[in-house]
Design a protein around this motif. Structure first.
Motif, PDB file in Angstrom:
ATOM      1  N   ASN A 145      76.667  55.034  30.047  1.00 53.98           N
ATOM      2  CA  ASN A 145      75.770  55.130  28.899  1.00 53.98           C
ATOM      3  C   ASN A 145      76.311  54.279  27.760  1.00 53.98           C
ATOM      4  N   ALA A 177      67.337  46.499  23.392  1.00 56.47           N
ATOM      5  CA  ALA A 177      66.967  46.095  24.755  1.00 56.47           C
ATOM      6  C   ALA A 177      68.207  45.671  25.525  1.00 56.47           C
ATOM      7  N   SER A 178      69.248  45.270  24.789  1.00 54.68           N
ATOM      8  CA  SER A 178      70.513  44.902  25.426  1.00 54.68           C
ATOM      9  C   SER A 178      71.667  45.222  24.494  1.00 54.68           C
ATOM     10  N   GLN A 222      71.347  46.419  29.930  1.00 52.80           N
ATOM     11  CA  GLN A 222      70.001  45.971  29.617  1.00 52.80           C
ATOM     12  C   GLN A 222      68.977  46.987  30.111  1.00 52.80           C
ATOM     13  N   ARG A 223      67.820  46.981  29.462  1.00 56.40           N
ATOM     14  CA  ARG A 223      66.704  47.796  29.926  1.00 56.40           C
ATOM     15  C   ARG A 223      65.405  47.081  29.568  1.00 56.40           C
ATOM     16  N   SER A 224      64.363  47.339  30.315  1.00 57.46           N
ATOM     17  CA  SER A 224      63.098  46.628  30.122  1.00 57.46           C
ATOM     18  C   SER A 224      62.153  47.344  29.169  1.00 57.46           C
ATOM     19  N   ALA A 225      62.442  48.611  28.838  1.00 61.14           N
ATOM     20  CA  ALA A 225      61.602  49.383  27.924  1.00 61.14           C
ATOM     21  C   ALA A 225      62.476  50.356  27.148  1.00 61.14           C
ATOM     22  N   ASP A 249      62.398  53.437  26.726  1.00 58.50           N
ATOM     23  CA  ASP A 249      62.697  54.667  27.447  1.00 58.50           C
ATOM     24  C   ASP A 249      63.115  54.404  28.885  1.00 58.50           C
ATOM     25  N   GLY A 250      63.415  53.143  29.185  1.00 53.47           N
ATOM     26  CA  GLY A 250      63.774  52.771  30.544  1.00 53.47           C
ATOM     27  C   GLY A 250      65.237  53.031  30.859  1.00 53.47           C
ATOM     28  N   ALA A 251      65.555  52.929  32.131  1.00 51.75           N
ATOM     29  CA  ALA A 251      66.933  53.118  32.580  1.00 51.75           C
ATOM     30  C   ALA A 251      67.740  51.855  32.293  1.00 51.75           C
ATOM     31  N   TRP A 252      69.038  52.041  32.022  1.00 47.79           N
ATOM     32  CA  TRP A 252      69.927  50.918  31.763  1.00 47.79           C
ATOM     33  C   TRP A 252      70.447  50.337  33.069  1.00 47.79           C
ATOM     34  N   THR A 253      70.499  49.020  33.120  1.00 45.26           N
ATOM     35  CA  THR A 253      71.237  48.344  34.173  1.00 45.26           C
ATOM     36  C   THR A 253      72.508  47.788  33.558  1.00 45.26           C
TER      37      THR A 253
END
Length: 211
Positions: free
Chosen positions: A21, A177-178, A196-199, A201-205
């Motif tokens: 996280n 976003a990053s 990074q995440r695309s939204a 509320d999206g999951a992080w990569t």
């Protein structure tokens, strides 16, 4: 704002690439900086762009963060405020020389709720609240005396009572976003980890980057 729960199991081995996280890791690094930085561990470089796409950067202070984003305050009629409201995007960079660490954050920005801005404004020293009224931030100033005259005017206007928050002064929240973490290592073989995440509320990569 609520405090971020730190995932200490992710951090005890000293390898921050294992953190899952980015907000937890950010909180850990900010706490470390508060113990080692001589001044303003919450200082950051904030980058915006004008209507031509030319970037602007300046130092501001982080006033809060949680998983909703990173909050700072400004005059919306200043160059910074106008660029933030127009573009809706910004970037932050924290650099803690004492720790040899850096964090870069990019994302969208939006004003905080009035209630949140009011609460923070009331926590400021009285002189700072007067200053929010007196300073036409970023606009030409004929002399230091002219600024002091404005301060005197609003000091007299508000007397010893409450000082309301100006409509043009509020907070902005950067929703990341990053988030990239950097740690100095010998021979410039630094550690870099990018979340990074695309939204919002999206999951992080997560991935490591070459230094």
């Amino acid at each position: 704002m609520t405090d971020i729960n730190k995932n200490t199991e992710e951090l005890t081995n000293g390898d921050f690439s294992e953190a899952a996280n980015p907000f937890s890791l950010f909180g850990e690094w900010l706490e470390d900086a508060s113990k080692s930085e001589p001044n303003d561990p919450n200082a950051l470089a904030l980058s915006t762009v004008d209507e031509t796409g030319l970037p602007n950067v300046r130092m501001v202070l982080l006033k809060g963060f949680d998983e909703a984003g990173f909050v700072f305050y400004t005059n919306f009629e200043s160059t910074k405020g106008r660029e933030l409201l127009s573009a809706g995007k910004a970037a932050m960079c924290f650099h803690w020389k004492s720790l040899r660490r850096q964090i870069r954050i990019r994302g969208t920005v939006a004003p905080v709720a009035d209630a949140e801005a009011d609460e923070y404004y009331r926590s400021r020293p009285r002189g700072s609240r007067i200053g929010a009224w007196a300073s036409m931030q970023s606009r030409p100033l004929e002399s230091r005396f002219a600024l002091e005259k404005e301060v005197a005017k609003y000091t007299a206007k508000f007397g010893v009572g409450d000082i309301p928050r100006p409509d043009h002064w509020s907070g902005m929240r950067l929703v990341p976003a990053s988030i990239e973490f950097w740690h100095d290592r010998p021979f410039r073989l630094h550690d870099r980890v990018l979340f990074q995440r695309s939204a919002p509320d999206g999951a992080w990569t997560k991935e490591r980057l070459y230094p």
